[in-house]
Write an enzyme that holds these catalytic residues in place. Structure first.
Site, PDB file in Angstrom:
ATOM      1  N   GLY A  66      -8.117  42.898  39.917  1.00  0.00           N
ATOM      2  CA  GLY A  66      -7.926  44.272  39.496  1.00  0.00           C
ATOM      3  C   GLY A  66      -6.521  44.758  39.796  1.00  0.00           C
ATOM      4  CG  ASP A  67      -5.208  48.382  38.073  1.00  0.00           C
ATOM      5  OD1 ASP A  67      -4.405  47.864  37.286  1.00  0.00           O
ATOM      6  OD2 ASP A  67      -6.162  49.087  37.704  1.00  0.00           O
ATOM      7  CG  ASN A  71       0.058  47.361  44.874  1.00  0.00           C
ATOM      8  OD1 ASN A  71      -0.016  47.105  46.070  1.00  0.00           O
ATOM      9  ND2 ASN A  71       0.896  48.255  44.383  1.00  0.00           N
ATOM     10  CD  GLU A  72      -2.874  40.804  48.486  1.00  0.00           C
ATOM     11  OE1 GLU A  72      -2.853  40.187  49.573  1.00  0.00           O
ATOM     12  OE2 GLU A  72      -3.903  40.935  47.806  1.00  0.00           O
ATOM     13  CB  THR A  95     -13.639  48.251  38.538  1.00  0.00           C
ATOM     14  OG1 THR A  95     -14.371  47.449  39.462  1.00  0.00           O
ATOM     15  CG2 THR A  95     -14.547  49.341  38.002  1.00  0.00           C
ATOM     16  CD  GLU A 271      -4.687  48.236  47.407  1.00  0.00           C
ATOM     17  OE1 GLU A 271      -4.886  48.134  48.629  1.00  0.00           O
ATOM     18  OE2 GLU A 271      -5.555  48.004  46.551  1.00  0.00           O
TER      19      GLU A 271
END
EC number: 2.7.1.-
Length: 303
Positions: A66-67, A71-72, A95, A271
């Site tokens: 997912g987003d 991002n990670e 999701t 996050e």
């Protein structure tokens, strides 16, 4: 270890059992693409796998999830020297998949994987926050952030991005604005903000297009502020229509300073980051990403 791979796919552990994805990887391998697969289990795995990709001289690293997963991996890439950053491929398996949707990346695993492996390589911007955090899609603050954080996992699993809207409407009685000041080289605003969106991409929170005109390679971040005044018609307009709303303040900027009177939380691609001061700055063409050539996020790159 010998360099035997061109692509390393880093998959969120929750998505590793996808049989359609397994077959898609096998199909690409049969065409001659050398793809290694790694699965994340705990914090720090993505950074470790990215280090492995560097040691293998892998050309493309795929963020599968997912987003938050994207991002990670983007954050790990941003901490590498510019000339040591592999190309990023995006495989939406989460999701909401807000970044992939904004970028026009298909949600079907096989189609998305093909773009992640063979799509055009395009330099794109990312945004750095307080000199230590990063995001590629959007930072959201205010009521929308609280809804994204509080939406039950089982509701998200059952309904996907619609779950954020349904949960948000159920919590309208708890709406609370954040009192803050937002400054940039172009504007200065102070007041009560119900929702703040800082967009490199166009949507967040499961499909809410807070920054409908954002581009990912223009060297600017889009800013949208939904004020507490006339909040109900403004919020419903945002949820149901994409034309300009006079009650939403919009701007573009290279840098942004946000100061809040009390602690507030921004979601950086989902996050959370809390505090009373946020400095955001665009990092132009910081990473290379495989995107569809016709992606609506792509404009004329700055010279």
């Amino acid at each position: 270890m010998a360099n035997t791979y061109n692509v390393l796919a880093i998959l969120n552990g929750k998505s590793a059992g996808n049989e359609i994805l397994r077959q898609a990887i096998q199909d690409l391998r049969s065409e001659g693409h050398t793809i290694a697969v790694r699965v994340t289990w705990e914090p720090g795995d993505a950074a470790r796998y990215l280090q492995e990709a560097r040691e293998l001289s892998v050309h493309t690293v795929i963020a599968g999830g997912g987003d938050g997963t994207i991002n990670e991996i983007v954050s790990c890439l941003a901490r590498l020297p510019m000339d040591q950053r592999p190309v990023l491929g995006v495989l939406p398996l989460g999701t909401a998949n807000d970044f992939a949707t904004s970028a026009g990346i298909p949600l079907h695993p096989a189609a998305a994987l093909r773009i992640a492996v063979t799509g055009p390589v395009i330099p794109v911007d990312i945004i750095r926050v307080n000199n230590k955090r990063y995001f590629i899609n959007m930072a959201t603050g205010g009521f929308g952030t609280r809804i994204t954080t509080e939406t039950p996992a089982r509701l998200k699993a059952a309904l996907g991005g619609v779950s954020y809207l349904l949960h948000g409407l159920s919590r309208v009685d708890s709406l609370k604005a954040d009192s803050c000041e937002i400054r940039s080289e172009e504007f200065n605003w102070q007041g009560d903000a119900l929702v703040i969106g800082i967009g490199n991409g166009r949507q967040a929170g499961g499909g809410q297009r807070l920054c409908p005109g954002a581009l990912i390679n223009d060297g600017l971040m889009d800013v949208s502020i939904i004020t507490a005044a006339e909040w109900l018609p403004t919020l419903m307009h945002t949820l149901t229509r994409e034309d300009d709303n006079p009650n939403i303040l919009r701007a573009r900027s290279r840098t942004l300073e946000i100061t809040a009177h009390q602690s507030m939380t921004f979601n950086l691609d989902g996050e959370p980051l809390s505090g009373t001061h946020f400095r955001m700055e665009i990092l132009p063409q910081a990473i290379h990403c495989r995107l569809p050539a016709e992606s609506e996020l792509l404009g004329t790159a700055p010279q």
